[in-house]
Motif scaffolding. Structure first.
Motif, PDB file in Angstrom:
ATOM      1  N   ARG A  39       0.784  -1.234   0.000  1.00  0.00           N
ATOM      2  CA  ARG A  39       0.000   0.000   0.000  1.00  0.00           C
ATOM      3  C   ARG A  39       0.815   1.284   0.000  1.00  0.00           C
ATOM      4  N   PHE A  40       2.119   1.203   0.275  1.00  0.00           N
ATOM      5  CA  PHE A  40       2.874   2.446   0.452  1.00  0.00           C
ATOM      6  C   PHE A  40       4.255   2.347  -0.179  1.00  0.00           C
TER       7      PHE A  40
ATOM      8  N   ARG B  16       0.102   2.028  -5.235  1.00  0.00           N
ATOM      9  CA  ARG B  16       0.425   2.419  -3.865  1.00  0.00           C
ATOM     10  C   ARG B  16       0.420   3.941  -3.696  1.00  0.00           C
TER      11      ARG B  16
ATOM     12  N   GLY C  53       5.028   8.588  -0.915  1.00  0.00           N
ATOM     13  CA  GLY C  53       5.476   9.729  -0.138  1.00  0.00           C
ATOM     14  C   GLY C  53       6.832  10.188  -0.626  1.00  0.00           C
TER      15      GLY C  53
ATOM     16  N   PHE D 183       4.977   5.609  11.274  1.00  0.00           N
ATOM     17  CA  PHE D 183       5.328   5.384   9.870  1.00  0.00           C
ATOM     18  C   PHE D 183       4.168   4.697   9.169  1.00  0.00           C
ATOM     19  N   PRO D 184       3.891   5.051   7.904  1.00  0.00           N
ATOM     20  CA  PRO D 184       2.659   4.580   7.246  1.00  0.00           C
ATOM     21  C   PRO D 184       2.615   3.107   6.886  1.00  0.00           C
ATOM     22  N   ALA D 185       3.704   2.352   7.020  1.00  0.00           N
ATOM     23  CA  ALA D 185       3.702   0.957   6.584  1.00  0.00           C
ATOM     24  C   ALA D 185       4.715   0.163   7.400  1.00  0.00           C
TER      25      ALA D 185
ATOM     26  N   TYR E 269       2.410  13.522  -0.197  1.00  0.00           N
ATOM     27  CA  TYR E 269       1.859  12.201  -0.475  1.00  0.00           C
ATOM     28  C   TYR E 269       0.900  12.286  -1.664  1.00  0.00           C
TER      29      TYR E 269
ATOM     30  N   ILE F  39      -2.882   8.381   3.936  1.00  0.00           N
ATOM     31  CA  ILE F  39      -2.076   7.402   4.668  1.00  0.00           C
ATOM     32  C   ILE F  39      -2.731   7.170   6.024  1.00  0.00           C
ATOM     33  N   PRO F  40      -2.373   6.085   6.724  1.00  0.00           N
ATOM     34  CA  PRO F  40      -2.953   5.867   8.054  1.00  0.00           C
ATOM     35  C   PRO F  40      -2.617   7.033   8.986  1.00  0.00           C
TER      36      PRO F  40
ATOM     37  N   LEU G  62      -1.005   9.108  11.717  1.00  0.00           N
ATOM     38  CA  LEU G  62       0.300   8.979  12.361  1.00  0.00           C
ATOM     39  C   LEU G  62       0.370   9.896  13.572  1.00  0.00           C
TER      40      LEU G  62
END
Length: 280
Positions: free
Chosen positions: A65-66, A98, A101, A159-161, A259, A263-264, A266
């Motif tokens: 995903r990232f 994906r 970033g 961190f996003p992943a 980005y 993203i999730p 953070l």
């Protein structure tokens, strides 16, 4: 001939990207190439003009995903001829669907927006010379003594992943030193310091609050006896910028963290030091 071709770098060529980054003044670490390759060996691209290196870029895929894009450099004498856009497109294609970033040059934000990037916040590099601190607090332990699963779980908040392979390489790389503070049985703060072409960089530096970040930062400085250090902080974390300034560090330059999508969430209030402008 003026034949421009793009291909994936061999693992032993990633050091060339680090060398070019050093020439650009990005001050990479001595072990960055091996650590970066641990994420996605297929994510480093080189453009060659008549067989000679002309441009490079990385776009490493963290899971499904990232991705994170970095090392976007065109040889100075070849800029303005379209080679950068061609290798950029190859990197973007590698990311597939994906979210991507990057930490980009602030003056180039409009160009990044054309590729679908939107500004999230600024990252600011602080630098300066720091005296060797007193002995660290008794609570401080070696990061390598913390169960790796605990480090992974804490990193997931900032961190996003997932990036397990990278974290293992980063923490265990020769010359890198890590410190942590465990409070009430849980990881409250941790960080890594590494030798660079010039001085030392600290990152990541993650903590539940400023006091804990300061304790870990002091311990990291004690590991190297002080000297010239650099700390990259999210500009929106006021406690992090205040900490850098209170250590006598001054802004060196800043980047635009951007980005291409969501993203999730953070916990950026816990980020007192960014890991790397090249890999996030």
């Amino acid at each position: 001939m003026n034949a421009f071709t793009i291909r994936t770098m061999r693992p032993d060529e990633i050091s060339l990207a680090v060398d070019w980054a050093a020439t650009e003044g990005w001050n990479p670490g001595f072990a960055d190439d091996a650590c970066f390759a641990s994420v996605d060996p297929e994510g480093f691209f080189i453009g060659e003009l008549d067989g000679a290196p002309a441009a490079m870029v990385s776009c490493v895929n963290y899971g499904a995903r990232f991705s994170f894009l970095g090392f976007y450099i065109v040889r100075a004498d070849l800029r303005g001829r379209g080679f950068g856009l061609r290798i950029w497109n190859a990197a973007i294609a590698h990311a597939g669907a994906r979210v991507i970033g990057l930490d980009g040059v602030t003056a180039q934000q409009d160009n990044y927006r054309k590729s679908g990037f939107a500004l999230a916040y600024a990252n600011i590099r602080y630098g300066g010379t720091v005296a060797a601190p007193a002995a660290p607090r008794a609570e401080i332990i070696a990061l390598s003594d913390v169960p790796f699963a605990a480090v992974e779980a804490d990193d997931a908040t900032v961190f996003p992943a997932p990036r397990s392979a990278f974290l293992r390489a980063w923490i265990g790389s020769p010359g890198h030193a890590g410190c942590a503070l465990v409070r009430d049985g849980r990881l409250a703060g941790w960080g890594v310091i590494r030798p660079c072409r010039k001085g030392f960089k600290i990152g990541p530096l993650v903590a539940d609050g400023r006091a804990i970040a300061e304790a870990v930062l002091t311990a990291l400085l004690a590991k190297v006896g002080g000297g010239e250090i650099f700390l990259d902080v999210p500009g929106i974390n006021r406690e992090a910028t205040a900490l850098a300034q209170d250590f006598g560090l001054a802004p060196v330059f800043e980047t635009a963290r951007m980005y291409t999508g969501a993203i999730p969430p953070l916990r950026l209030e816990r980020v007192f030091g960014v890991t790397s402008f090249e890999l996030g």
